[in-house]
Enzyme design. Sequence first.
Site, PDB file in Angstrom:
ATOM      1  N   ASP A   8      -4.548  -2.005   4.923  1.00  0.00           N
ATOM      2  CA  ASP A   8      -4.148  -0.779   4.243  1.00  0.00           C
ATOM      3  C   ASP A   8      -3.899   0.289   5.294  1.00  0.00           C
ATOM      4  OD1 ASP A   8      -4.552  -2.173   1.946  1.00  0.00           O
ATOM      5  OD2 ASP A   8      -6.275  -1.002   1.248  1.00  0.00           O
ATOM      6  N   ASP A 129      -2.386  -2.033 -11.034  1.00  0.00           N
ATOM      7  CA  ASP A 129      -3.666  -1.462 -10.640  1.00  0.00           C
ATOM      8  C   ASP A 129      -4.264  -0.784 -11.865  1.00  0.00           C
ATOM      9  OD1 ASP A 129      -2.911  -2.244  -8.055  1.00  0.00           O
ATOM     10  OD2 ASP A 129      -1.954  -0.310  -7.677  1.00  0.00           O
TER      11      ASP A 129
END
Length: 255
Positions: A8, A129
């Site tokens: 990330d 998500d």
Amino acid sequence: MILYPAIDLKDGACVRLVRGEMEQATVFNTDPAAQAKSFASQGFEWLHLVDLNGAFEGRPVNAAAVEGVLGAVAMPVQLGGGIRDLKTIEDWLNRGVRRVILGTIAVRDPELVREACRRFPGRVAVGIDARDGFVAVEGWAKTSTVKALDLALRFEDAGVSAIIYTDINRDGAMGGVNVEATADLAFALTTPVIASGGVSSMADLEVLKEVEHTGIDGVICGRALYDGRIDPAEALALLSAPAGGGSAGKTGEGI
């Protein structure tokens, strides 16, 4: 089942967040390319990349870091974060990204996802998500009124290569995977599902492996790999083993 190590990207560095909170970022490596090389040397087959800044701003922000990773390793890379139009999709695929992950735009403009799948078959995934069952957008900053399963079902006939399902409340919190929700989603779809969020131990991977037959094709792991809670060799051996037990009915297609 494929194990995807996660990188990330925030401000050019490799970080992990807790439940998607940008202010709770822990920097694990200031050189994402070096981190990618480390994952490649450990035997991983794929790499999961997310441009966190891009997810919030709605455009690529960590492009230099992504390009550094692409130049450092030969393994296929899937990339999400800030990819909101066909031009950006095409640009990343031309630069060497194997598969783009579309999240916010999948809620806002489903037809764009369909068009991307038509133009770039096998190279588009949808990232779902979820927070308490509802889809979050814009880097998880906002929660929509769309349910995760409803969104996934919209793309069943679109040619999406995979659904990447993340339980935000579990992500980075080391509390275990929401196996039930992930398996239920996978079972309801023909599209392969990749589990994400909360993997903290080999036990989590073992439980996911047990429900592989529902259509779970892979799992993304971040913090537990960085802090040593999961041994890469042991995890790869577990997930690559033939599926045991469970129904022999549904299996996800290879991706």
